[in-house]
Design a protein around this motif. Structure first.
Motif, PDB file in Angstrom:
ATOM      1  N   LEU A  66       1.082  -1.531   0.789  1.00 28.53           N
ATOM      2  CA  LEU A  66       0.282   0.390  -0.057  1.00 28.53           C
ATOM      3  C   LEU A  66       0.991   1.290   0.488  1.00 28.53           C
ATOM      4  O   LEU A  66       0.605   2.403  -0.719  1.00 28.53           O
ATOM      5  CB  LEU A  66      -1.238   0.274   1.281  1.00 28.53           C
ATOM      6  CG  LEU A  66      -1.813   1.145   1.029  1.00 28.53           C
ATOM      7  CD1 LEU A  66      -2.947   1.274   0.377  1.00 28.53           C
ATOM      8  CD2 LEU A  66      -2.910   1.264   2.576  1.00 28.53           C
ATOM      9  N   ASP A  75      -6.826  -3.702   2.169  1.00 26.02           N
ATOM     10  CA  ASP A  75      -6.125  -1.901   1.650  1.00 26.02           C
ATOM     11  C   ASP A  75      -5.760  -1.495   0.295  1.00 26.02           C
ATOM     12  O   ASP A  75      -6.495  -0.140   0.365  1.00 26.02           O
ATOM     13  CB  ASP A  75      -4.391  -1.876   2.228  1.00 26.02           C
ATOM     14  CG  ASP A  75      -3.742  -2.263   3.235  1.00 26.02           C
ATOM     15  OD1 ASP A  75      -5.387  -1.748   4.479  1.00 26.02           O
ATOM     16  OD2 ASP A  75      -2.886  -2.406   4.065  1.00 26.02           O
ATOM     17  N   PHE A 126      -7.661   1.508  -1.006  1.00 30.36           N
ATOM     18  CA  PHE A 126      -7.004   2.881  -2.139  1.00 30.36           C
ATOM     19  C   PHE A 126      -7.445   3.058  -3.374  1.00 30.36           C
ATOM     20  O   PHE A 126      -7.823   3.630  -3.964  1.00 30.36           O
ATOM     21  CB  PHE A 126      -5.870   1.510  -2.473  1.00 30.36           C
ATOM     22  CG  PHE A 126      -5.219   2.133  -3.333  1.00 30.36           C
ATOM     23  CD1 PHE A 126      -4.117   4.099  -2.594  1.00 30.36           C
ATOM     24  CD2 PHE A 126      -4.612   1.963  -4.568  1.00 30.36           C
ATOM     25  CE1 PHE A 126      -3.449   4.882  -3.824  1.00 30.36           C
ATOM     26  CE2 PHE A 126      -3.964   2.562  -5.428  1.00 30.36           C
ATOM     27  CZ  PHE A 126      -3.460   4.074  -5.608  1.00 30.36           C
TER      28      PHE A 126
END
Length: 260
Positions: free
Chosen positions: A75, A117, A121
């Protein structure tokens, strides 16, 4: 509004999508994704490839990241690339993540967290993220957990339970489909991963079609595992709320709030 859907090709993927691409054993990820990478130039997207795309591949401008050499999490790496994309003149980011062969249980938990994640995102930034898995290289429980946190699916056969958990706004996660005994373990694992990162997790259940006793038990067990955590279950219908109470979960020892 993002909504789960099954794709017939990567051409249908759009900004903000998080796609699970399930490949057969003989499929070559580079050949299957060549057009997706090339379209980055067409749409003025910065292309980031995570995995074994050879650096000698020519014709497409892209950034290649070796998972074994990343500084910090995946990430963090894609966020760094996204931060520079605008200054470099790109419209957005498109990420091709070729996930290597199966892993041990501890690594499977890390992979689930990483996929959540990436889902966050993609939803929050509008990036297009494709995660490619060779199905025969993975055990079924791991594939089920991974599949249900991708709202978009591409592949010859679904292997995930009949529900999806995906990002819905800055503070919430939506639960779509059916959470029953077949998917209870996967659902519990996803909830645990979310609670490990936030004191309060808000689950929107407006499109949750069915939530049986096994799914409710998995939710209760997950929230009991971590102290000082809470689940807000919003939009569940009257049947869900009544079943929760009749199952004995509506007590102070299970910090789950049923909201309209």
């Amino acid at each position: 509004m993002r909504a789960p859907r099954t794709l017939t090709s990567l051409d249908e993927a759009d900004s903000g999508d998080h796609v699970c691409q399930m490949l057969d054993h003989a499929d070559d990820v580079i050949d299957r994704s060549r057009a997706f990478v090339a379209d980055g130039a067409l749409h003025r997207d910065k292309v980031v490839i995570v995995g074994p795309m050879p650096r000698t591949e020519s014709g497409f401008p892209r950034v290649v990241l070796d998972p074994a050499r990343l500084r910090g999490s995946l990430l963090a790496a894609v966020r760094r690339e996204a931060a520079t994309a605008g200054r470099q003149g790109f419209r957005s980011l498109r990420v091709l993540h070729h996930v290597g062969p199966g892993c041990c249980p501890e690594q499977a938990e890390e992979l689930l967290r990483s996929e959540l994640d990436l889902e966050e995102f993609a939803a929050d930034t509008g990036a297009l993220v494709v995660c490619a898995y060779h199905g025969p290289d993975w055990d079924l429980p791991t594939l089920q957990r991974i599949g249900c946190v991708h709202p978009h699916w591409l592949g010859s056969r679904p292997v995930s339970p009949a529900f999806r958990v995906f990002r819905a706004g800055k503070e919430s996660w939506a639960v779509n489909g059916i959470v029953d005994s077949d998917g209870a373990a996967a659902f519990g694992a996803v909830v645990c991963a979310l609670l490990a990162q936030a004191a309060t997790v808000r689950l929107l259940c407006h499109t949750l079609e069915f939530f049986d006793a096994a799914g409710m038990s998995a939710l209760a067990d997950a929230v009991r595992l971590l102290p000082d955590r809470k689940i807000v279950l919003e939009g569940g219908n009257d049947t869900v709320r009544l079943s929760w109470e009749l199952s004995g979960f509506a007590g102070p020892d299970v910090p789950v709030v049923m909201a309209p």
